[in-house]
Design a protein around this motif. Structure first.
Motif, PDB file in Angstrom:
ATOM      1  N   LEU A   2      -5.375   7.106  10.727  1.00 25.96           N
ATOM      2  CA  LEU A   2      -6.080   5.834  10.593  1.00 25.96           C
ATOM      3  C   LEU A   2      -6.931   5.826   9.328  1.00 25.96           C
ATOM      4  N   GLU A   3      -7.514   6.969   8.979  1.00 28.21           N
ATOM      5  CA  GLU A   3      -8.247   7.055   7.721  1.00 28.21           C
ATOM      6  C   GLU A   3      -7.322   6.794   6.541  1.00 28.21           C
ATOM      7  N   THR A   4      -6.117   7.372   6.618  1.00 27.84           N
ATOM      8  CA  THR A   4      -5.197   7.246   5.498  1.00 27.84           C
ATOM      9  C   THR A   4      -4.685   5.824   5.344  1.00 27.84           C
ATOM     10  N   LEU A   5      -4.528   5.109   6.441  1.00 28.97           N
ATOM     11  CA  LEU A   5      -4.137   3.702   6.332  1.00 28.97           C
ATOM     12  C   LEU A   5      -5.124   2.939   5.457  1.00 28.97           C
ATOM     13  N   VAL A  61       3.670   9.141   3.535  1.00 27.98           N
ATOM     14  CA  VAL A  61       2.491   9.887   3.975  1.00 27.98           C
ATOM     15  C   VAL A  61       2.199   9.603   5.447  1.00 27.98           C
ATOM     16  N   HIS A  62       2.249   8.321   5.821  1.00 29.48           N
ATOM     17  CA  HIS A  62       1.955   7.975   7.212  1.00 29.48           C
ATOM     18  C   HIS A  62       2.973   8.603   8.160  1.00 29.48           C
ATOM     19  N   ASP A  63       4.265   8.539   7.807  1.00 25.34           N
ATOM     20  CA  ASP A  63       5.289   9.118   8.675  1.00 25.34           C
ATOM     21  C   ASP A  63       5.071  10.619   8.830  1.00 25.34           C
ATOM     22  N   ASN A  64       4.693  11.298   7.743  1.00 23.08           N
ATOM     23  CA  ASN A  64       4.437  12.732   7.820  1.00 23.08           C
ATOM     24  C   ASN A  64       3.263  13.023   8.743  1.00 23.08           C
ATOM     25  N   ALA A 106      -1.976   2.070  -2.575  1.00 19.66           N
ATOM     26  CA  ALA A 106      -0.896   2.916  -3.091  1.00 19.66           C
ATOM     27  C   ALA A 106       0.449   2.207  -2.946  1.00 19.66           C
ATOM     28  N   PRO A 107       1.472   2.640  -3.680  1.00 17.74           N
ATOM     29  CA  PRO A 107       2.808   2.047  -3.524  1.00 17.74           C
ATOM     30  C   PRO A 107       3.298   2.135  -2.084  1.00 17.74           C
ATOM     31  N   ASP A 108       4.018   1.117  -1.639  1.00 17.50           N
ATOM     32  CA  ASP A 108       4.446   1.051  -0.240  1.00 17.50           C
ATOM     33  C   ASP A 108       5.250   2.270   0.179  1.00 17.50           C
ATOM     34  N   ALA A 109       6.171   2.709  -0.672  1.00 22.08           N
ATOM     35  CA  ALA A 109       7.009   3.857  -0.298  1.00 22.08           C
ATOM     36  C   ALA A 109       6.164   5.104  -0.095  1.00 22.08           C
ATOM     37  N   GLN A 110       5.178   5.292  -0.941  1.00 25.59           N
ATOM     38  CA  GLN A 110       4.302   6.460  -0.798  1.00 25.59           C
ATOM     39  C   GLN A 110       3.472   6.362   0.468  1.00 25.59           C
TER      40      GLN A 110
END
Length: 470
Positions: A107-110, A124-127, A116-120
């Motif tokens: 949630l912090e990373t969201l 990151v979120h999936d990882n 950031a670019p959507d793909a990145q």
């Protein structure tokens, strides 16, 4: 042999443990300290060998061979963050595996990667979700910081099959699966040893109203609304001084977040820098934080409205409570609820500089601050680390695997004995759910039951027919 109730506990920190450390390192240090004081044989491992003076526990670095040896020699392993992904062999050992979920980092990373670019962002979120799923499947016991967090994690554990007949029958409250171990405060009151702000930082003097932002500036915080509120409040409170405790994170791999530069820029544009707003450039050592806290009049924390704030536990606000500081904070998280309910300061809506200014003006009154400070100090006595760590101490006194994890652990590299996750519904199940909804609308529960049975019978007959002709 150790006496009954004494375990060998390996605490593996996700972050540095050193004189200058952030929340994760502080938490692991304090939990290791409480475990050692309770009589357990504790080893604290961190990315670099922990730099702690006269600690009553052993220390180690993140050397893989050393961690393999230590894991085999300990009864309990406490992990956090990316530890299990970095050292997957820790998931497969015989030790009871404790997973610390106090920080819902996806949630912090969201928030922090919003630009950031959507793909990145997706990668990151999936990882991070993958990391969490592995932890939730493999852990024997889980720690979280608030009841609100516990509800969140219980939902995740249910979806992954960890809330099941075995875990329920062992403990219908599920406290033996996941319980509260929030941040705490030291048993000893803070002691002022050296002057650090008043008369030391040019522009901050004895009679000023010092408002302290403890800890770091991260993208999920909102210092910008605070700065705008300060700009409004100084018209009536000219002695107002806002100090940001630290601009640069002590872990060089974290770097400086974008919000730091945004805050610097706005403070300059508002004409506040060096007059009413001050940025301390270096991270304050953990053992020296009391000097800063005891020279402050108010502790502050502000954030915007997003899901991270709903589930956050603002760890440095515990320092404010420890030092008896009245708090000004944004409403919406668990600690803000306490501030509001117990009269520990002032809560403000998100994105409201005028409310921030009004709160600062309220807390500028010395008599009012003194009354609030007494309530803060009284509340802090119930938040000591020894109380906060009680569920972990109880688990370590009698380590056990979760009832659905008692089978043999899979060897390293295998998929693991994780309980079956709840897979996405198949097309057939989706059809059944859709049919159930239609039946319910038309005839209620009996119709749903009858319709579902008829649908399953026809479905089975078609499958059996195909099997017979194969």
């Amino acid at each position: 042999m150790y006496p009954p109730g004494v375990s060998r506990v390996l605490v593996v920190s996700n972050d540095l443990v050193q004189p200058r450390m952030a929340g994760p390192g502080i938490r692991n240090y304090e939990l290791a300290l409480q475990l050692a004081r309770a009589g357990h044989r504790v080893t604290l491992a961190a990315p670099a060998v922990p730099q702690v003076d006269t600690a009553p526990f052993a220390v180690a670095g993140h050397d893989e061979a050393e961690l393999r040896r230590l894991a085999a020699e300990h009864d309990v392993v406490v992990s956090q963050g990316w530890v299990l992904q970095t050292f997957p062999f820790l998931r497969r050992g015989a030790a009871t595996l404790v997973v610390d979920l106090y920080d819902p980092f996806p949630l912090e990373t969201l928030v922090s990667m919003r630009d950031a670019p959507d793909a990145q962002r997706r990668q990151v979120h999936d990882n991070q979700i993958e990391v969490l799923v592995e932890q939730l499947r493999d852990g024997d016991f889980f720690l979280c910081a608030s009841e609100r967090q516990r509800d969140y994690w219980l939902g995740a554990l249910t979806a992954l099959g960890r809330v099941n007949t075995d875990t329920y029958d062992a403990d219908p409250t599920l406290r033996s699966l996941i319980d509260l171990v929030p941040f705490g405060v030291p048993e000893e009151p803070p002691v002022h040893r050296a002057r650090v702000m008043r008369g030391v930082i040019p522009g901050i003097e004895a009679g000023d109203l010092v408002v302290l932002w403890g800890g770091g500036l991260y993208n999920w915080f909102d210092p910008l609304t605070l700065l705008r509120g300060v700009a409004l409040a100084v018209e009536e409170v000219p002695g107002l001084r806002l100090v940001f405790h630290a601009a640069r994170h002590p872990n060089p791999s974290v770097g400086v977040m974008a919000i730091v530069e945004s805050a610097r820029r706005l403070a300059g544009e508002l004409g506040l820098t060096g007059r009413h707003v001050f940025f301390n450039e270096t991270w304050v050592p953990y053992e020296e934080r009391a000097d800063w806290l005891l020279e402050a009049d108010v502790g502050v924390s502000t954030h915007r409205l997003h899901v991270e704030a709903r589930l956050a536990f603002r760890t440095r606000m515990l320092d404010y409570l420890w030092a008896g500081l009245p708090i000004l904070c944004t409403a919406g998280d668990a600690l803000a609820d306490d501030v509001e309910a117990l009269g520990l300061g002032v809560t403000v809506p998100p994105d409201d500089p005028a409310a921030v200014a009004a709160g600062l003006r309220t807390l500028a009154g010395a008599d009012h601050r003194a009354q609030v400070s007494r309530r803060v100090a009284e509340h802090a006595r119930s938040l000591t680390w020894s109380r906060a760590a009680a569920p972990l101490l109880a688990l370590c006194a009698e380590p056990t695997h979760a009832p659905d994890r008692r089978g043999p652990r899979a060897p390293e590299g295998a998929a693991g004995p994780a309980p079956a996750a709840v897979a996405p519904p198949s097309r057939g199940v989706r059809q059944l759910l859709h049919r159930a909804a239609e039946e319910l609308a038309g005839g209620g529960v009996p119709a749903v039951a009858g319709g579902g049975v008829r649908w399953l019978r026809r479905r089975w007959e078609r499958i059996a027919g195909r099997a017979g002709t194969a």
